[in-house]
Design a protein around this motif. Structure first.
Motif, PDB file in Angstrom:
ATOM      1  N   ASN A   1       7.268   3.000  -0.496  1.00 28.34           N
ATOM      2  CA  ASN A   1       6.864   1.677  -0.016  1.00 28.34           C
ATOM      3  C   ASN A   1       7.069   0.609  -1.083  1.00 28.34           C
ATOM      4  O   ASN A   1       7.461  -0.513  -0.777  1.00 28.34           O
TER       5      ASN A   1
ATOM      6  N   ILE B   1       1.853  12.643   8.547  1.00 31.14           N
ATOM      7  CA  ILE B   1       2.361  11.625   9.467  1.00 31.14           C
ATOM      8  C   ILE B   1       3.780  11.166   9.096  1.00 31.14           C
ATOM      9  O   ILE B   1       4.486  10.576   9.916  1.00 31.14           O
ATOM     10  N   VAL B   2       4.196  11.448   7.859  1.00 27.84           N
ATOM     11  CA  VAL B   2       5.440  10.858   7.350  1.00 27.84           C
ATOM     12  C   VAL B   2       6.664  11.089   8.254  1.00 27.84           C
ATOM     13  O   VAL B   2       7.395  10.149   8.564  1.00 27.84           O
TER      14      VAL B   2
ATOM     15  N   CYS C   1       4.658   2.085   7.173  1.00 27.45           N
ATOM     16  CA  CYS C   1       4.413   3.313   7.938  1.00 27.45           C
ATOM     17  C   CYS C   1       3.309   3.170   8.980  1.00 27.45           C
ATOM     18  O   CYS C   1       3.401   3.711  10.073  1.00 27.45           O
TER      19      CYS C   1
ATOM     20  N   TYR D   1       0.863  -1.182   0.000  1.00 26.46           N
ATOM     21  CA  TYR D   1       0.000   0.000   0.000  1.00 26.46           C
ATOM     22  C   TYR D   1       0.899   1.232   0.000  1.00 26.46           C
ATOM     23  O   TYR D   1       2.067   1.144   0.371  1.00 26.46           O
ATOM     24  N   GLY D   2       0.342   2.389  -0.390  1.00 28.04           N
ATOM     25  CA  GLY D   2       1.098   3.629  -0.215  1.00 28.04           C
ATOM     26  C   GLY D   2       1.906   4.048  -1.420  1.00 28.04           C
ATOM     27  O   GLY D   2       1.604   3.676  -2.551  1.00 28.04           O
ATOM     28  N   CYS D   3       2.965   4.794  -1.155  1.00 22.73           N
ATOM     29  CA  CYS D   3       3.678   5.515  -2.206  1.00 22.73           C
ATOM     30  C   CYS D   3       4.835   4.693  -2.779  1.00 22.73           C
ATOM     31  O   CYS D   3       5.090   3.566  -2.375  1.00 22.73           O
TER      32      CYS D   3
ATOM     33  N   THR E   1       2.385  -1.454   4.754  1.00 28.16           N
ATOM     34  CA  THR E   1       1.242  -0.555   4.969  1.00 28.16           C
ATOM     35  C   THR E   1       1.590   0.920   4.822  1.00 28.16           C
ATOM     36  O   THR E   1       2.741   1.323   4.879  1.00 28.16           O
ATOM     37  N   CYS E   2       0.529   1.724   4.700  1.00 32.51           N
ATOM     38  CA  CYS E   2       0.632   3.176   4.547  1.00 32.51           C
ATOM     39  C   CYS E   2      -0.245   3.847   5.603  1.00 32.51           C
ATOM     40  O   CYS E   2      -1.259   3.294   6.009  1.00 32.51           O
ATOM     41  N   ALA E   3       0.153   5.044   6.027  1.00 31.64           N
ATOM     42  CA  ALA E   3      -0.597   5.739   7.078  1.00 31.64           C
ATOM     43  C   ALA E   3      -1.019   7.135   6.656  1.00 31.64           C
ATOM     44  O   ALA E   3      -1.468   7.929   7.480  1.00 31.64           O
ATOM     45  N   ILE E   4      -0.893   7.435   5.383  1.00 34.41           N
ATOM     46  CA  ILE E   4      -1.028   8.834   4.968  1.00 34.41           C
ATOM     47  C   ILE E   4      -2.447   9.371   5.198  1.00 34.41           C
ATOM     48  O   ILE E   4      -2.621  10.532   5.531  1.00 34.41           O
TER      49      ILE E   4
ATOM     50  N   ARG F   1       8.731   7.839   9.393  1.00 32.31           N
ATOM     51  CA  ARG F   1       9.880   7.571   8.518  1.00 32.31           C
ATOM     52  C   ARG F   1      11.166   8.178   9.043  1.00 32.31           C
ATOM     53  O   ARG F   1      12.227   8.055   8.416  1.00 32.31           O
TER      54      ARG F   1
ATOM     55  N   GLN G   1      11.228  11.927   0.046  1.00 29.91           N
ATOM     56  CA  GLN G   1      10.066  12.755   0.413  1.00 29.91           C
ATOM     57  C   GLN G   1      10.299  14.202   0.032  1.00 29.91           C
ATOM     58  O   GLN G   1       9.366  14.956  -0.192  1.00 29.91           O
TER      59      GLN G   1
HETATM   60 FE1  F3S Z   1       4.407   6.601   1.674  1.00 29.61          FE
HETATM   61 FE2  F3S Z   1       2.170   6.157   2.979  1.00 29.61          FE
HETATM   62 FE3  F3S Z   1       4.472   5.970   4.221  1.00 29.61          FE
HETATM   63  S1  F3S Z   1       2.468   7.661   1.439  1.00 29.61           S
HETATM   64  S2  F3S Z   1       5.865   7.319   3.193  1.00 29.61           S
HETATM   65  S3  F3S Z   1       3.724   4.692   2.534  1.00 29.61           S
HETATM   66  S4  F3S Z   1       2.636   6.896   5.025  1.00 29.61           S
END
Ligand code: F3S
Ligand code: SAH
Ligand code: SF4
Length: 470
Positions: free
Chosen positions: A46, A197-198, A113, A41-43, A78-81, A202, A233
């Motif tokens: 990740n 949250i990054v 994240c 998940y996420g950017c 995982t992602c937390a954005i 991170r 980032q």
């Molecule tokens: Fe990316 Fe989501 Fe972490 S956007 S830096 S995976 S909080």
């Protein structure tokens, strides 16, 4: 939090020894059970991390599957954005209870994240007892050691300590693609935008040494990669923390000097650190693609200030103007947050005005989502969800119209595009990217895959262009 640590090559070697030990264990299992599923998940950061997790898993003797029923190890990165990203993860992890009941030997791992946040780690510890291993981005480098321990002594492992972060070189990689590749040039973020949250998950900004980055890019070019994206980032603050400080423009020059026919992209740039020098470097370096992703988040100065973005609307527009003067055909994209706490109806209008003034090629638009522990999460947020949604819809409608017009202007042009994928569309069997990274659906056969080819643009809609090999 302590200082950035450099993981020594001896420590990475020790992890590879754990991989070999796991491979020996796994060699005793039936071959069809030596499969792993890595779900991301996420950017792009990740995605890049998942390529390292796959690299380690391969050294442990695993092949890969997308079927959770067949996987001996499942890793969810995982992602937390935004809230939505977390809900999806918790939903999917919850559903794995039933899968694991059918396959009790399965190892379920959560990383990335989301799990680096104390409240999420606590929830996993207490309510998701079928999850065996939880580790944050700071602990990724020791994934083999943790897997090895779990396979030899049962129990659960949580490695989610708050750290400034580390840099580890030499972790094996299994890449998902053979044409486009990600190269992380730095990790973490120091900016602490009020909503984000990054920086909490991170850690602090830390740059890889230029020689390590250049060696990785050189190898990718030798392997035939054609499109290389430098990741961080905030790439514009690259190099400030190096023993011998250097700036991002200097790194771009050095990557550009690597022999070979390939394109260089980078993301993300922060407007406060995007300099005239960077724009001049982009214009001069022939391999640097004419595209810039420059998030502005909001068009109103009061909102930008409360967001802690440290630039004004006028400064942003000035920079765009300077860049367009140097690279007239530059493709511009941006990120926008709608409904930041306290943003009024009039302040939102300022965001729309920036769209009209800049005329971005595409946008990534988000409705504000409160994140645990960030300053914005405790700010007054009087605007209703409905009003935010209405603003969001106006924003996307305006951008759709602009994208459609900008795409229409491509018709009749012939551009050197990278053929980067296949599609099952009967009329357009290929996908390609313009130099500025716009998607083109191209009529043609798979033999062109991975090549730069002249493509004549024959039509468009708001999402993509259509063309034929010239
Ligand atoms: Fe990316 Fe989501 Fe972490 S956007 S830096 S995976 S909080
Ligand atoms: N480092 C990059 C982007 C990281 S996150 C940068 O500074 O631009 C990607 C995008 O997610 C951000 O640009 C922002 O638009 C959005 N975002 C981050 N936190 C958010 C939140 N709490 N709610 C909604 N959108 C958010
Ligand atoms: Fe988040 Fe701001 Fe850092 Fe981007 S620059 S990752 S938006 S804190």
């Amino acid at each position: 939090m302590d200082r950035t640590t450099v993981i020594s090559s001896a420590e990475v070697q020790a992890q590879l020894a754990h991989c070999r030990a796991v491979a020996q264990l796994a060699a005793q299992w039936p071959e069809e059970t030596r499969l792993a599923f890595v779900d991301t998940y996420g950017c792009q950061q990740n995605e890049a991390d998942s390529e390292r997790i796959r690299g380690y898993l391969k050294q442990m003797g695993f092949g890969f599957t997308d079927d959770e029923e067949r996987a001996r190890i499942i890793v969810i990165n995982t992602c937390a954005i935004r809230e939505h990203a977390e809900q999806r993860v918790f939903g999917n992890v919850g559903a794995l209870v039933h899968v694991k009941r059918r396959h009790p030997e399965q190892l379920i791992c959560l990383c990335g994240c989301m799990v680096q946040q104390p409240h999420a780690a606590k929830k996993l510890r207490e309510s998701y007892r079928h999850v065996d291993l939880v580790f944050g981005p700071h602990a990724l480098w020791k994934f083999p050691e943790m897997v090895h321990a779990l396979l030899t002594q049962r129990g659960r492992t949580f490695s989610v300590e708050d750290e400034a972060g580390s840099i580890a070189e030499g972790i094996p990689v299994v890449r998902q693609d053979s044409i486009r590749a990600w190269v992380s040039i730095m990790y973490g973020c120091n900016n602490f935008c009020a909503y984000c949250i990054v920086p909490y998950v991170r850690g602090r900004e830390r740059s890889r040494r230029p020689e390590d980055i250049l060696a990785e890019v050189r190898q990718l070019v030798e392997e035939g990669y054609k499109d290389i994206t430098l990741l961080g980032q905030n790439v514009n603050s690259y190099g400030k923390d190096l023993e011998k400080p250097m700036d991002f423009s200097a790194l771009l020059e050095q990557v550009n000097a690597i022999p070979g026919d390939f394109l260089i992209r980078f993301m993300t740039s922060h407007p406060k650190d995007a300099t005239q020098k960077l724009f001049e470097t982009m214009a001069r370096c022939e391999k640097v693609a004419p595209v810039l992703h420059l998030p502005f988040q909001a068009g109103n100065d009061r909102v930008l200030k409360v967001m802690n973005r440290r630039h004004t609307r006028a400064e942003y527009l000035e920079k765009i103007k300077a860049l367009k003067a140097l690279i007239p055909d530059i493709v511009l994209t941006s990120d926008i947050i709608v409904g930041f706490p306290g943003e009024t109806a009039e302040e939102f209008e300022d965001t729309l005005k920036v769209l009209e003034e800049v005329r971005f090629d595409a946008l990534f638009t988000f409705i504000y989502s409160p994140r645990h522990g960030t300053p914005a999460a405790s700010m007054d947020d009087p605007m209703s969800r409905e009003e935010k949604l209405a603003n969001f819809n106006r924003l996307t409608a305006l951008q759709d119209a602009i994208s459609e017009e900008k795409h229409a202007a491509y018709t009749g042009k012939t551009l050197r595009c990278l053929i980067d994928g296949l599609s099952d569309d009967a009329r357009y069997g290929l996908t390609a990217r313009t130099p500025g990274n716009r998607l083109v659906r191209v009529a043609g056969d798979p033999s062109a895959l991975g090549q730069f080819r002249e493509v004549k643009i024959t039509g468009s809609n708001k999402w993509s262009l259509f063309g034929e090999l010239a």
